[in-house]
Design an enzyme around this catalytic site. Structure first.
Site, short mmCIF file in Angstrom:
data_model
loop_
_atom_site.label_atom_id
_atom_site.label_comp_id
_atom_site.label_asym_id
_atom_site.label_seq_id
_atom_site.Cartn_x
_atom_site.Cartn_y
_atom_site.Cartn_z
CG MET A 193 7.90 16.98 -29.73
SD MET A 193 7.67 15.21 -29.91
CE MET A 193 8.07 15.02 -31.65
CG ASP B 100 10.77 17.04 -35.07
OD1 ASP B 100 9.98 17.82 -35.63
OD2 ASP B 100 11.34 16.10 -35.65
N GLY C 249 4.23 14.37 -32.91
CA GLY C 249 4.52 13.81 -31.59
C GLY C 249 5.51 12.66 -31.62
N GLY D 121 8.16 9.95 -34.20
CA GLY D 121 8.76 9.56 -35.47
C GLY D 121 8.23 8.19 -35.86
CG MET E 232 2.43 18.56 -38.78
SD MET E 232 4.20 18.23 -38.70
CE MET E 232 4.24 16.49 -38.25
CG MET F 159 5.40 19.76 -32.85
SD MET F 159 6.02 18.13 -33.25
CE MET F 159 7.77 18.51 -33.44
CG HIS G 229 8.18 20.97 -36.31
ND1 HIS G 229 7.82 19.70 -36.71
CD2 HIS G 229 7.01 21.59 -35.99
CE1 HIS G 229 6.51 19.54 -36.63
NE2 HIS G 229 6.00 20.67 -36.18
CG ASP H 200 7.84 16.88 -40.09
OD1 ASP H 200 8.34 15.74 -40.09
OD2 ASP H 200 7.91 17.66 -39.13
CG HIS I 113 12.80 18.75 -39.12
ND1 HIS I 113 12.12 19.84 -39.61
CD2 HIS I 113 11.93 18.08 -38.30
CE1 HIS I 113 10.88 19.83 -39.12
NE2 HIS I 113 10.75 18.78 -38.31
N GLY J 31 12.88 11.25 -40.82
CA GLY J 31 13.57 10.77 -39.63
C GLY J 31 13.87 9.29 -39.76
CB SER K 141 13.43 14.30 -38.31
OG SER K 141 13.02 14.40 -36.97
C1 DX5 Z 1 6.74 14.38 -35.79
C2 DX5 Z 1 7.91 15.20 -36.20
C3 DX5 Z 1 8.63 14.72 -37.38
C4 DX5 Z 1 9.21 13.34 -37.22
C5 DX5 Z 1 9.31 12.75 -38.59
O1 DX5 Z 1 6.09 15.03 -34.78
O2 DX5 Z 1 7.51 16.53 -36.49
O3 DX5 Z 1 9.64 15.62 -37.77
O4 DX5 Z 1 10.44 13.32 -36.59
O5 DX5 Z 1 9.74 11.47 -38.44
P1 DX5 Z 1 9.48 10.33 -39.51
O6 DX5 Z 1 10.14 10.76 -40.76
O7 DX5 Z 1 10.08 9.14 -38.86
O8 DX5 Z 1 7.98 10.24 -39.67
ZN ZN Z 2 9.02 17.91 -37.42
#
Ligand code: DX5
Ligand code: ZN
Length: 222
Positions: A41, A39, A146, A148, A141, A72, A70, A179, A37, A201, A12
């Site tokens: 947002m 993200d 939101g 990492g 999820m 969001m 992804h 994820d 990946h 991530g 990520s």
């Molecule tokens: C959270 C994201 C994830 C996030 C995962 O909203 O969708 O993709 O980056 O990060 P880690 O692996 O650090 O939980």
């Molecule tokens: Zn994600």
């Protein structure tokens, strides 16, 4: 070619060092990772804003592996084509963000991307009963979206099993992606339960040797 063997590893980019983004993209290019990946947002669907098209353009230019986007964001239909133009091979939208999910899934496929549907931790697998034959990928999820670096929610493991059962009953097939909060400790259990795509991530980008961490994840078997 979207993948060779399971598990598919999707670092990520949210946890990359944005001051050295090119370096981190090259690290992923030169690793055993399969996808990037991405993200996205919007500060509405989730309480955080990540990045948009200017950053994605840079990623698209340098990434040598498929982009797994992804979304969001609320009302993702507005931007599907632009994400596709920016190199998205997989586009995943939240069940919770789409009033007309069936239409959205068809729209993603129509522009030539693989269609993913995402479930938040509180959303039961049974919500996918009708849409499952239409989707290419289900993204579970395992943290509240939101941010990492959050802790893995254990009940996700049971949801993997329920998705497999649902797909068997409906005689259909989709990739199962997980994820959030994935570590070298919990990843083996996820893969054994049936997770086919692992997003990570924090575990990758904060580790002293990201390439080695990716390789450790990739070597897991079911
Ligand atoms: C959270 C994201 C994830 C996030 C995962 O909203 O969708 O993709 O980056 O990060 P880690 O692996 O650090 O939980
Ligand atoms: Zn994600």
């Amino acid at each position: 070619m979207l993948y060779n063997r399971f598990p598919i590893i999707a670092p990520s980019i949210l946890s990359a060092d944005f001051g050295n983004l090119h370096r981190d993209i090259e690290m992923v290019n030169n690793s055993e990772a399969d996808w990037f990946h991405i993200d996205v947002m919007d500060g509405l669907f989730v309480p955080n804003i990540s990045f948009g098209f200017p950053v994605l353009k840079h990623i698209q230019k340098h990434a040598k592996k498929p982009l797994d986007v992804h979304l969001m964001i609320v009302d993702p239909d507005r931007y599907l084509e632009r994400f596709r133009e920016h190199g998205a091979e997989v586009i995943s939208v939240h069940y919770e963000a789409c009033t007309h999910l069936h239409r959205t899934v068809q729209a993603i496929k129509k522009i030539g991307a693989k269609a993913g549907v995402v479930l938040n931790p509180h959303s039961p697998v049974s919500l996918l009963e009708e849409i499952i034959p239409d989707v290419d990928l289900v993204l579970l999820m395992s943290v509240n979206p939101g941010f990492g670096g959050q802790s893995f929610i254990e009940s996700t493991l049971g949801k993997i099993v329920l998705i497999k059962e649902l797909m068997e009953r409906k005689n259909t097939d989709a990739l199962i992606e997980v994820d959030g909060g994935i570590t070298l400790e919990n990843a083996p259990r996820l893969v054994k339960a049936g997770a086919q795509v692992l997003v990570a991530g924090y575990t990758i980008f904060v580790s002293p040797d990201p390439v080695k961490t990716i390789s450790s994840l990739k070597s897991l078997s079911a």
